[in-house]
Design a protein around this motif. Structure first.
Motif, PDB file in Angstrom:
ATOM      1  N   SER A  22      37.563  44.878  38.165  1.00 11.45           N
ATOM      2  CA  SER A  22      37.240  46.141  37.498  1.00 11.45           C
ATOM      3  C   SER A  22      38.501  46.991  37.390  1.00 11.45           C
ATOM      4  CB  SER A  22      36.152  46.892  38.269  1.00 11.45           C
ATOM      5  OG  SER A  22      36.587  47.196  39.571  1.00 11.45           O
ATOM      6  N   CYS A  23      38.469  47.962  36.512  1.00 12.69           N
ATOM      7  CA  CYS A  23      39.604  48.845  36.276  1.00 12.69           C
ATOM      8  C   CYS A  23      39.806  49.755  37.488  1.00 12.69           C
ATOM      9  CB  CYS A  23      39.330  49.683  35.019  1.00 12.69           C
ATOM     10  SG  CYS A  23      40.614  50.890  34.648  1.00 12.69           S
ATOM     11  N   CYS A  25      41.247  52.617  37.538  1.00 16.38           N
ATOM     12  CA  CYS A  25      41.174  54.030  37.146  1.00 16.38           C
ATOM     13  C   CYS A  25      39.739  54.515  36.973  1.00 16.38           C
ATOM     14  CB  CYS A  25      41.947  54.262  35.850  1.00 16.38           C
ATOM     15  SG  CYS A  25      43.690  53.903  35.997  1.00 16.38           S
ATOM     16  N   CYS A  26      38.928  53.753  36.233  1.00 19.45           N
ATOM     17  CA  CYS A  26      37.585  54.234  35.903  1.00 19.45           C
ATOM     18  C   CYS A  26      36.468  53.308  36.380  1.00 19.45           C
ATOM     19  CB  CYS A  26      37.456  54.451  34.403  1.00 19.45           C
ATOM     20  SG  CYS A  26      37.508  52.916  33.453  1.00 19.45           S
ATOM     21  N   GLY A  27      36.801  52.100  36.823  1.00 24.63           N
ATOM     22  CA  GLY A  27      35.790  51.165  37.299  1.00 24.63           C
ATOM     23  C   GLY A  27      35.122  50.355  36.199  1.00 24.63           C
ATOM     24  N   GLY A  28      35.654  50.392  34.982  1.00 25.69           N
ATOM     25  CA  GLY A  28      35.089  49.650  33.853  1.00 25.69           C
ATOM     26  C   GLY A  28      35.415  48.169  33.910  1.00 25.69           C
ATOM     27  N   CYS A  56      41.174  47.613  29.929  1.00 22.14           N
ATOM     28  CA  CYS A  56      39.850  48.091  30.327  1.00 22.14           C
ATOM     29  C   CYS A  56      39.022  48.325  29.069  1.00 22.14           C
ATOM     30  CB  CYS A  56      39.989  49.384  31.129  1.00 22.14           C
ATOM     31  SG  CYS A  56      38.412  50.120  31.580  1.00 22.14           S
ATOM     32  N   LEU A  58      36.371  50.285  28.995  1.00 21.88           N
ATOM     33  CA  LEU A  58      35.827  51.637  29.016  1.00 21.88           C
ATOM     34  C   LEU A  58      36.867  52.696  28.645  1.00 21.88           C
ATOM     35  CD1 LEU A  58      33.112  52.954  29.650  1.00 21.88           C
ATOM     36  CD2 LEU A  58      33.879  53.250  31.989  1.00 21.88           C
ATOM     37  N   CYS A  59      38.034  52.653  29.290  1.00 20.50           N
ATOM     38  CA  CYS A  59      39.059  53.677  29.037  1.00 20.50           C
ATOM     39  C   CYS A  59      40.212  53.166  28.172  1.00 20.50           C
ATOM     40  CB  CYS A  59      39.600  54.232  30.352  1.00 20.50           C
ATOM     41  SG  CYS A  59      40.530  53.057  31.350  1.00 20.50           S
ATOM     42  N   SER A  60      40.205  51.895  27.791  1.00 27.11           N
ATOM     43  CA  SER A  60      41.220  51.258  26.929  1.00 27.11           C
ATOM     44  C   SER A  60      42.628  51.297  27.512  1.00 27.11           C
ATOM     45  CB  SER A  60      41.232  51.890  25.543  1.00 27.11           C
ATOM     46  OG  SER A  60      39.977  51.756  24.933  1.00 27.11           O
ATOM     47  N   LYS A  61      42.746  51.408  28.821  1.00 27.88           N
ATOM     48  CA  LYS A  61      44.058  51.408  29.470  1.00 27.88           C
ATOM     49  C   LYS A  61      44.545  49.973  29.615  1.00 27.88           C
ATOM     50  CE  LYS A  61      46.586  53.045  33.399  1.00 27.88           C
ATOM     51  NZ  LYS A  61      46.635  53.964  34.497  1.00 27.88           N
TER      52      LYS A  61
END
Length: 67
Positions: A22-23, A25-28, A56, A58-61
């Motif tokens: 998972s990411c 930063c955001c857990g996505g 990610c 969710l946040c596209s990082k």
């Protein structure tokens, strides 16, 4: 005297799949993307690489893997 260099980098997406983990930063969810990168100079191919990039959903990082 005029000197012109014609350098170009082209990227083409080959495929995407879900990666484990998972990411941070955001857990996505993490997605793995295979990318074909081609460097050309004066219309001649110099370098041809296939790389895997992680991002990610969710946040596209863009994420990087460290060993």
């Amino acid at each position: 005297m005029c000197l012109v260099f014609l350098c170009d980098e082209k990227e083409r997406e080959l495929g995407r799949q879900q990666a484990p983990g998972s990411c941070p930063c955001c857990g996505g969810k993490v997605e793995a993307m295979d990318v074909d990168i081609k460097w050309t100079f004066c219309f001649l191919t110099i370098c041809h690489n296939i790389k895997r990039r992680y991002s990610c959903t969710l946040c596209s990082k863009r994420l990087e893997m460290y060993n």
